[in-house]
Design a protein around this motif. Sequence first.
Motif, mmCIF file in Angstrom:
data_model
loop_
_atom_site.group_PDB
_atom_site.id
_atom_site.type_symbol
_atom_site.label_atom_id
_atom_site.label_comp_id
_atom_site.label_asym_id
_atom_site.label_seq_id
_atom_site.Cartn_x
_atom_site.Cartn_y
_atom_site.Cartn_z
ATOM 1 N N UNK A 292 4.609 -31.471 12.381
ATOM 2 C CA UNK A 292 4.614 -31.841 10.956
ATOM 3 C C UNK A 292 5.305 -30.758 10.129
ATOM 4 N N UNK A 293 4.984 -29.501 10.451
ATOM 5 C CA UNK A 293 5.629 -28.394 9.735
ATOM 6 C C UNK A 293 7.141 -28.423 9.935
ATOM 7 N N UNK A 294 7.533 -28.646 11.179
ATOM 8 C CA UNK A 294 8.955 -28.684 11.507
ATOM 9 C C UNK A 294 9.644 -29.836 10.752
ATOM 10 N N UNK A 295 9.015 -31.019 10.803
ATOM 11 C CA UNK A 295 9.592 -32.185 10.126
ATOM 12 C C UNK A 295 9.659 -31.955 8.615
ATOM 13 N N UNK A 296 8.596 -31.368 8.058
ATOM 14 C CA UNK A 296 8.561 -31.103 6.621
ATOM 15 C C UNK A 296 9.649 -30.124 6.205
ATOM 16 N N UNK A 297 9.795 -29.065 6.987
ATOM 17 C CA UNK A 297 10.831 -28.065 6.689
ATOM 18 C C UNK A 297 12.223 -28.667 6.751
ATOM 19 N N UNK A 298 12.437 -29.462 7.784
ATOM 20 C CA UNK A 298 13.761 -30.086 7.938
ATOM 21 C C UNK A 298 14.033 -31.071 6.804
ATOM 22 N N UNK A 299 13.004 -31.808 6.396
ATOM 23 C CA UNK A 299 13.173 -32.781 5.305
ATOM 24 C C UNK A 299 13.491 -32.053 3.993
ATOM 25 N N UNK A 300 12.842 -30.908 3.783
ATOM 26 C CA UNK A 300 13.103 -30.136 2.553
ATOM 27 C C UNK A 300 14.556 -29.655 2.526
ATOM 28 N N UNK A 301 15.023 -29.180 3.669
ATOM 29 C CA UNK A 301 16.427 -28.718 3.740
ATOM 30 C C UNK A 301 17.392 -29.880 3.559
ATOM 31 N N UNK A 302 17.037 -31.023 4.142
ATOM 32 C CA UNK A 302 17.913 -32.201 4.021
ATOM 33 C C UNK A 302 17.983 -32.680 2.575
ATOM 34 N N UNK A 303 16.854 -32.633 1.883
ATOM 35 C CA UNK A 303 16.833 -33.046 0.474
ATOM 36 C C UNK A 303 17.757 -32.152 -0.340
ATOM 37 N N UNK A 304 17.718 -30.863 -0.023
ATOM 38 C CA UNK A 304 18.598 -29.921 -0.723
ATOM 39 C C UNK A 304 20.059 -30.245 -0.414
ATOM 40 N N UNK A 305 20.298 -30.589 0.830
ATOM 41 C CA UNK A 305 21.668 -30.901 1.257
ATOM 42 C C UNK A 305 22.182 -32.173 0.570
ATOM 43 N N UNK A 306 21.261 -33.056 0.224
ATOM 44 C CA UNK A 306 21.657 -34.320 -0.405
ATOM 45 C C UNK A 306 21.925 -34.184 -1.900
ATOM 46 N N UNK A 307 21.533 -33.051 -2.443
ATOM 47 C CA UNK A 307 21.821 -32.841 -3.868
ATOM 48 C C UNK A 307 23.313 -32.622 -4.040
ATOM 49 N N UNK A 308 23.821 -32.981 -5.189
ATOM 50 C CA UNK A 308 25.241 -32.751 -5.447
ATOM 51 C C UNK A 308 25.449 -31.246 -5.640
ATOM 52 N N UNK A 309 26.674 -30.752 -5.394
ATOM 53 C CA UNK A 309 26.910 -29.315 -5.607
ATOM 54 C C UNK A 309 26.480 -28.869 -6.999
ATOM 55 N N UNK A 310 26.659 -29.735 -7.985
ATOM 56 C CA UNK A 310 26.266 -29.381 -9.353
ATOM 57 C C UNK A 310 24.759 -29.163 -9.430
ATOM 58 N N UNK A 311 23.993 -29.996 -8.739
ATOM 59 C CA UNK A 311 22.530 -29.867 -8.776
ATOM 60 C C UNK A 311 22.067 -28.655 -7.985
ATOM 61 N N UNK A 312 22.762 -28.352 -6.894
ATOM 62 C CA UNK A 312 22.385 -27.202 -6.072
ATOM 63 C C UNK A 312 22.578 -25.903 -6.842
ATOM 64 N N UNK A 313 23.684 -25.838 -7.600
ATOM 65 C CA UNK A 313 24.003 -24.604 -8.333
ATOM 66 C C UNK A 313 23.139 -24.413 -9.569
ATOM 67 N N UNK A 314 22.443 -25.504 -9.948
ATOM 68 C CA UNK A 314 21.678 -25.432 -11.193
ATOM 69 C C UNK A 314 20.568 -24.404 -11.114
#
Lengths: 314, 316
Positions: A292-314
């Motif tokens: 669960x920890x592994x899946x949660x961590x990966x999902x958090x990183x994936x969500x960040x990856x799905x943000x647009x560059x503009x949202x990531x830099x915010x």
Amino acid sequence: MINPVLARELRERMRTGRAFVVIGVFLALLILTVFLVYQGRQSTGVIEFDLARQTQLGRDLYEWVLFVMLALVLFFVPGLTAGAIAGERERQTLLPLQVTLLRPRSILIGKVLAGMSFLVLLLVAAVPVTVVSYLLGGFRLIDGLKGLLAVVIVAILHTTMVASLSAFTRRVQTATLLAYGFTALLVLLGPLMYVTMGIADSSHGNDQANPPAVLVAVNPFSVVADITTGATSTGESNPLRAIRSGVAEAKANNNDSWFAWFPEDDIGARFRLVNDGPSGLPAWVVGLAGMTLLAGGMAALATRRLRTPAEVER
Amino acid sequence: MSEHVDGEVMVELLEPEELPGEVADGPELAVRATGLTKRYGTLVAVDRMDLAVPRGSIFGLIGPNGAGKSTTFAMMATLLRPTAGSIEVMGANPAHKPRTVRRRMGYMPDSLGVYDNLRVDEYLEFFAASYGIPRAEWPELVGGLLELVDLAVKRTAMVNSLSRGMKQRLSLARALVHDPELLVLDEPASGLDPRARVELRELLRSLNGMGKTIVIASHILAELEEMCSDVAIMEAGRLLASGPPRQILQQLGGARSIRVRFADGTAETFTVADDADQASLLRRLVVDDERDVVEFIEESGGLEQLFMSLTEGIVQ
């Protein structure tokens, strides 16, 4: 309102013949497993009007079905889910999606839910096959349900991990290869490390220390094997029973952790979560928590990856 | 069409050293960029761009490949954050208030990304749902959009059965699904056959007639010339000129060529400086010289001439 990505994914999945092919292959392989195990036991004269042996066959059938079911799920999930987000990138549909009002996490959740829904459909379709072994007896209904539930939970976590991985690639082919590689690591890395550390330990000349059992606990097969420990421990050997024995052995040996190599013994204590003592957690709990920890961590990183560059830099 | 900003024609001919400069201000602008810059490491994709897109205009962004058009659009569309400078889209900063901008802007990227396993109506319904439009409104909304883009007869067709032109129109319908005030279209006519281009142009004019501001990038200059009230010309990340095409030409001092054909079959080419000069030429030929003029055509390359005059073929 239902998640739009989920609704669209389900519509697309069920429209193509691929979904029905997967369900068909899945069921065919499970039925073949039941047939082969049944035939194998029959040819050795195991089930001849002997209630005890018949129930033993029921237990064996159930464990074989559970093992093959989990193996198939682990095999099908990368193929079905790896393209979740990589596919959007590849067919250039992610950009229009990112400029809608959908949040990145909604996109990922939709993808994961779609994968999960299909898996649940797959496993529900397999229930009649499991019922065959239940009719023969040998295990309690609650144990049977626990095993199925464990497969469902492991499948959900595995789907989350694979869908998350998909966010990091641009091509479905790459994503699929990555997903299969990751699945192989998820299944094999822990046991291999356990064995390697065990060998290293014995060559060190200190045979009293053992590798931490957590290495074998955080594993899909260990979780399912450990959660179905309840009913019997006798009978014909099968893969799930062998895994269960391995996990039990690791738990029993865990009190002398491999980490006792280090001068401060308390370092090792941190890795003794899985043990047979009164304070020790069952291996399946540690396994599910780790996954669960592994899946949660990966999902958090994936969500960040799905943000647009503009949202990531915010 | 050019008097959008406080009744004044806004024409900017900018030298790189003059940037960033003053741009027209106020709520009349759909897009306003000041010193807009986007760098990728050492590469400067957009360099101190000042841009003003009047509301209600069809604004063409012109430039060779690699000029920075798509990067500029990506910054407008909340996808990229400027390295320096600022940009406002419908009064909101896309980097700080992306959802506000997304509600008011429809973006059509240069790639034609569609879901092949969906029907045309399902495709639009998916995007309606993604913009949070209530399900009860979908049938009417989808029907209206398909009528608008002339795809009503394809409502239940699979997306993968559509031609490229139809897919482009479907993509445009997708960008319109939440009824945005501003449309940002990156190369919408690319890969279309002549008929599809004409249809797209007519469609964009209709949308403009409905009050929508359209910002469009295209390589087909003749088409933009017919359609755009204002243009901006970019090269190597820099904005070279901005304003109504004719005004830019005049500021450049570009003379126009007029080809005149007479009833006796002869033809001559004259050079005029401006509209007044052109009118006096016609008057002289017809009234003073009493010649039988059967054709009087401005031969200038228009936007193409303008583009060639301003750009140097610099590739980043």
